[in-house]
Design a protein around this motif. Structure first.
Motif, PDB file in Angstrom:
ATOM      1  N   CYS A  21       0.926  -1.270  -0.072  1.00  0.00           N
ATOM      2  CA  CYS A  21       0.094   0.076   0.047  1.00  0.00           C
ATOM      3  C   CYS A  21       0.791   1.169  -0.002  1.00  0.00           C
ATOM      4  O   CYS A  21       1.685   1.405   0.834  1.00  0.00           O
ATOM      5  CB  CYS A  21      -0.934   0.160   1.191  1.00  0.00           C
ATOM      6  SG  CYS A  21      -1.873   1.443   1.411  1.00  0.00           S
ATOM      7  N   ARG A  23       0.251   4.018   0.349  1.00  0.00           N
ATOM      8  CA  ARG A  23      -0.077   5.032   1.452  1.00  0.00           C
ATOM      9  C   ARG A  23       0.519   4.591   2.912  1.00  0.00           C
ATOM     10  O   ARG A  23       0.966   5.138   3.740  1.00  0.00           O
ATOM     11  CB  ARG A  23      -1.752   5.403   1.899  1.00  0.00           C
ATOM     12  CG  ARG A  23      -2.025   5.965   2.890  1.00  0.00           C
ATOM     13  CD  ARG A  23      -3.734   6.138   2.677  1.00  0.00           C
ATOM     14  NE  ARG A  23      -4.079   7.068   3.926  1.00  0.00           N
ATOM     15  CZ  ARG A  23      -4.151   8.330   3.989  1.00  0.00           C
ATOM     16  NH1 ARG A  23      -3.795   9.017   2.679  1.00  0.00           N
ATOM     17  NH2 ARG A  23      -4.706   9.166   5.108  1.00  0.00           N
ATOM     18  N   GLN A  24       0.492   3.125   2.944  1.00  0.00           N
ATOM     19  CA  GLN A  24       1.004   2.703   4.178  1.00  0.00           C
ATOM     20  C   GLN A  24       2.692   3.090   4.380  1.00  0.00           C
ATOM     21  O   GLN A  24       3.160   3.538   5.323  1.00  0.00           O
ATOM     22  CB  GLN A  24       0.956   1.158   4.445  1.00  0.00           C
ATOM     23  CG  GLN A  24       1.397   0.522   5.374  1.00  0.00           C
ATOM     24  CD  GLN A  24       1.998  -0.940   5.353  1.00  0.00           C
ATOM     25  OE1 GLN A  24       2.723  -1.366   4.757  1.00  0.00           O
ATOM     26  NE2 GLN A  24       1.305  -1.698   6.140  1.00  0.00           N
ATOM     27  N   VAL A 184      -5.317   6.142  -1.536  1.00  0.00           N
ATOM     28  CA  VAL A 184      -5.696   4.878  -2.125  1.00  0.00           C
ATOM     29  C   VAL A 184      -6.797   4.234  -2.274  1.00  0.00           C
ATOM     30  O   VAL A 184      -7.557   4.787  -1.159  1.00  0.00           O
ATOM     31  CB  VAL A 184      -4.452   3.769  -1.830  1.00  0.00           C
ATOM     32  CG1 VAL A 184      -3.164   4.244  -1.717  1.00  0.00           C
ATOM     33  CG2 VAL A 184      -4.566   3.664  -0.326  1.00  0.00           C
ATOM     34  N   THR A 186      -9.464   1.802  -0.798  1.00  0.00           N
ATOM     35  CA  THR A 186      -9.535   0.988   0.455  1.00  0.00           C
ATOM     36  C   THR A 186     -10.158  -0.345  -0.138  1.00  0.00           C
ATOM     37  O   THR A 186     -10.957  -0.648  -1.231  1.00  0.00           O
ATOM     38  CB  THR A 186     -10.363   1.692   1.430  1.00  0.00           C
ATOM     39  OG1 THR A 186     -11.677   2.068   0.804  1.00  0.00           O
ATOM     40  CG2 THR A 186      -9.777   3.065   1.796  1.00  0.00           C
ATOM     41  N   CYS A 190      -7.401  -3.622   4.348  1.00  0.00           N
ATOM     42  CA  CYS A 190      -7.061  -2.358   5.371  1.00  0.00           C
ATOM     43  C   CYS A 190      -7.268  -2.941   6.890  1.00  0.00           C
ATOM     44  O   CYS A 190      -6.513  -2.495   7.611  1.00  0.00           O
ATOM     45  CB  CYS A 190      -7.998  -1.118   5.043  1.00  0.00           C
ATOM     46  SG  CYS A 190      -7.656  -0.504   3.361  1.00  0.00           S
ATOM     47  N   CYS A 193      -3.997  -4.181   8.149  1.00  0.00           N
ATOM     48  CA  CYS A 193      -2.812  -3.222   8.150  1.00  0.00           C
ATOM     49  C   CYS A 193      -2.284  -2.657   9.442  1.00  0.00           C
ATOM     50  O   CYS A 193      -3.427  -2.542  10.216  1.00  0.00           O
ATOM     51  CB  CYS A 193      -3.116  -2.133   7.308  1.00  0.00           C
ATOM     52  SG  CYS A 193      -1.786  -0.728   7.189  1.00  0.00           S
ATOM     53  N   CYS A 199      -4.009   5.223   9.578  1.00  0.00           N
ATOM     54  CA  CYS A 199      -4.447   5.664   8.433  1.00  0.00           C
ATOM     55  C   CYS A 199      -5.768   6.210   8.265  1.00  0.00           C
ATOM     56  O   CYS A 199      -6.167   7.121   7.555  1.00  0.00           O
ATOM     57  CB  CYS A 199      -4.495   4.296   7.293  1.00  0.00           C
ATOM     58  SG  CYS A 199      -4.975   4.658   5.880  1.00  0.00           S
TER      59      CYS A 199
END
Length: 223
Positions: A21, A23-24, A184, A186, A190, A193, A199
């Protein structure tokens, strides 16, 4: 966000976060956010034996090096290989402090089983690029040990795979330079995560994580 020296090189381990991910990855490596859950603790436990201070062990025609620091000026990345195996072979390269020539094989340790995406393979290939640059050699193969399988999987490190690494790393550097945390799509993943509560995917369409946290701090300060 400027970075001009090796202290600011991106982390090799970030490739796996980025593939899982984007974003992660940005939350960890750009915004410096992190939370531990069962999976991250298990992963740390698995790496404990491999990630000892740099050690060398001779096993017949094989030299096993653990927790080997590597870097690439081309990729502008650095990190630590769980294990690098040097197997004596006349087609190989000379290694400092060892007699003869050796072929080079990075070995990565992972919890679970092989993933459906390329994250593990790309991380291993990035290590190979670092080793090639440092040792002036070719690294055409590596191994990934999966805890669930209890054995390691052979990975072919082709030119195409290494080129994919370069493309992914270029995108990572672009985000890093701009200090940009992307939004991103979803999904069910998620929930698993380790940064789910930071997030806050349900809020992504409304505001950034940073603005949310700053807002919570302001609310608590004024209450």
């Amino acid at each position: 966000m400027a970075y001009n020296d090796e202290d600011d090189y991106l982390m090799l381990s970030g490739i796996q976060h980025f593939q899982f991910c984007k974003r992660q990855w940005a939350l960890i490596h750009i915004e410096q956010q992190w939370e531990e859950n069962v999976k991250t603790i298990e992963g740390q436990y698995l790496h404990r034996n491999a990630d000892q201070p740099f050690t060398r062990e001779k096993r017949g025609d094989k030299l096993v090096v653990r927790a080997m620091s590597v870097k690439s000026h081309e990729l502008k990345m650095s990190g630590i290989c769980d294990v690098v195996e040097f197997v004596q072979d006349s087609r190989g390269v000379e290694i400092n402090g060892a007699e003869g020539k050796y072929l080079v094989f990075p070995v990565e340790y992972k919890r679970g089983k092989p993933k459906t995406d390329e994250s593990d393979v790309l991380q291993l290939a990035a290590q190979a690029i670092c080793l090639e640059e440092m040792l002036l050699c070719e690294v055409q193969m590596g191994f990934i040990f999966y805890q669930e399988l209890k054995h390691r999987v052979e990975v072919s490190l082709t030119d195409d795979v290494k080129q994919k690494v370069r493309s992914v790393v270029a995108e990572m550097h672009d985000y890093y330079k701009r200090g940009h945390t992307p939004k991103v799509k979803t999904g069910p993943f998620c929930k698993n995560c380790s940064l789910h509560s930071i997030c806050l995917p349900s809020l992504m369409t409304k505001r950034t994580v940073r603005s949310y946290i700053e807002g919570k701090i302001r609310d608590e300060a004024s209450s």
